[in-house]
Design an enzyme around this catalytic site. Structure first.
Site, PDB file in Angstrom:
ATOM      1  N   GLU A 154      10.035 -43.606   1.915  1.00 20.22           N
ATOM      2  CA  GLU A 154      10.918 -42.439   1.919  1.00 20.22           C
ATOM      3  C   GLU A 154      11.327 -42.164   0.483  1.00 20.22           C
ATOM      4  O   GLU A 154      11.723 -43.073  -0.242  1.00 20.22           O
ATOM      5  CB  GLU A 154      12.142 -42.733   2.795  1.00 20.22           C
ATOM      6  CG  GLU A 154      13.081 -41.572   2.944  1.00 20.22           C
ATOM      7  CD  GLU A 154      14.231 -41.889   3.882  1.00 20.22           C
ATOM      8  OE1 GLU A 154      14.605 -41.015   4.660  1.00 20.22           O
ATOM      9  OE2 GLU A 154      14.761 -43.021   3.827  1.00 20.22           O
ATOM     10  N   GLU A 175      14.025 -47.809  13.959  1.00 18.87           N
ATOM     11  CA  GLU A 175      13.476 -46.924  12.932  1.00 18.87           C
ATOM     12  C   GLU A 175      13.046 -47.780  11.755  1.00 18.87           C
ATOM     13  O   GLU A 175      13.796 -48.638  11.299  1.00 18.87           O
ATOM     14  CB  GLU A 175      14.499 -45.892  12.460  1.00 18.87           C
ATOM     15  CG  GLU A 175      13.956 -45.002  11.369  1.00 18.87           C
ATOM     16  CD  GLU A 175      14.949 -43.950  10.890  1.00 18.87           C
ATOM     17  OE1 GLU A 175      14.917 -43.670   9.677  1.00 18.87           O
ATOM     18  OE2 GLU A 175      15.742 -43.429  11.701  1.00 18.87           O
TER      19      GLU A 175
END
Length: 186
Positions: free
Chosen positions: A80, A75
């Site tokens: 974010e 990932e």
């Protein structure tokens, strides 16, 4: 996640979140998954670039990320925002081995460009990702064993969870434009 909370107008993708007040799902929001997957080949690389207007208030959790097509990890969170006024750049090698770098996010009401350069780290096994915000390098991280692994590209607008609660009780939006993926694979 709900497709009615995804729209495109004037080449701008808008993901919307609405507060429902329900006890089990307090929000409905939008997510977009790429229809193809991506991988870095030995000696190769990929560039992911897009511009964003991303909310940063408590309870909002927009993301621009890559996740494994099979299993987990890999990932890579190319961008974010977790409701604290910062932007995070993260690489997960395991759930407990995570490279994370947070920086203050400039004016959330303006467009900002994020770029993630993924490259074979020189050994045909690991991938080095260099993260940029508005053309300035923020950090570089290594994903162990990421060469040849398949990734899904996800543009996601979640609420609460890691971004804190309570979240906003009015409609909020996350906007994306100029998404580009460039392959340097041979």
């Amino acid at each position: 996640m709900d497709s009615s909370h995804v729209s495109i107008s004037n080449n701008i993708l808008t993901l919307t979140s609405d507060y429902t007040g329900a006890s089990d799902y307090a929000y409905t929001s939008g997510t977009v998954y790429a229809s193809q997957h991506f991988s870095v080949t030995s000696g190769g690389g990929l560039d992911f670039t897009a511009s964003f207007i991303a909310p940063t208030q408590r309870g909002t959790w927009p993301a621009f990320w890559l996740t494994a097509t099979e299993g987990w990890p890999p990932e890579i969170d190319m961008a974010e925002w977790k409701g604290d006024g910062k932007i995070s750049f993260n690489t997960f090698n395991t759930s407990s081995v995570v490279a994370a770098h947070d920086v203050d996010y400039p004016d959330a009401g303006d467009w900002h460009t994020v770029k993630a350069e993924l490259r074979d780290a020189g050994n045909g096994v690991h991938v080095k990702t260099t993260f940029y915000l508005d053309g300035v390098v923020q950090t570089s991280q290594v994903g162990a064993g990421y060469v040849g692994k398949g990734f899904w590209l996800i543009i996601d607008y979640q609420m609460e969870g890691s971004s804190g609660s309570p979240g906003p009780t009015s409609k909020t939006t996350y906007q994306i434009k100029g998404l580009e993926v460039v392959s340097h694979n041979t």
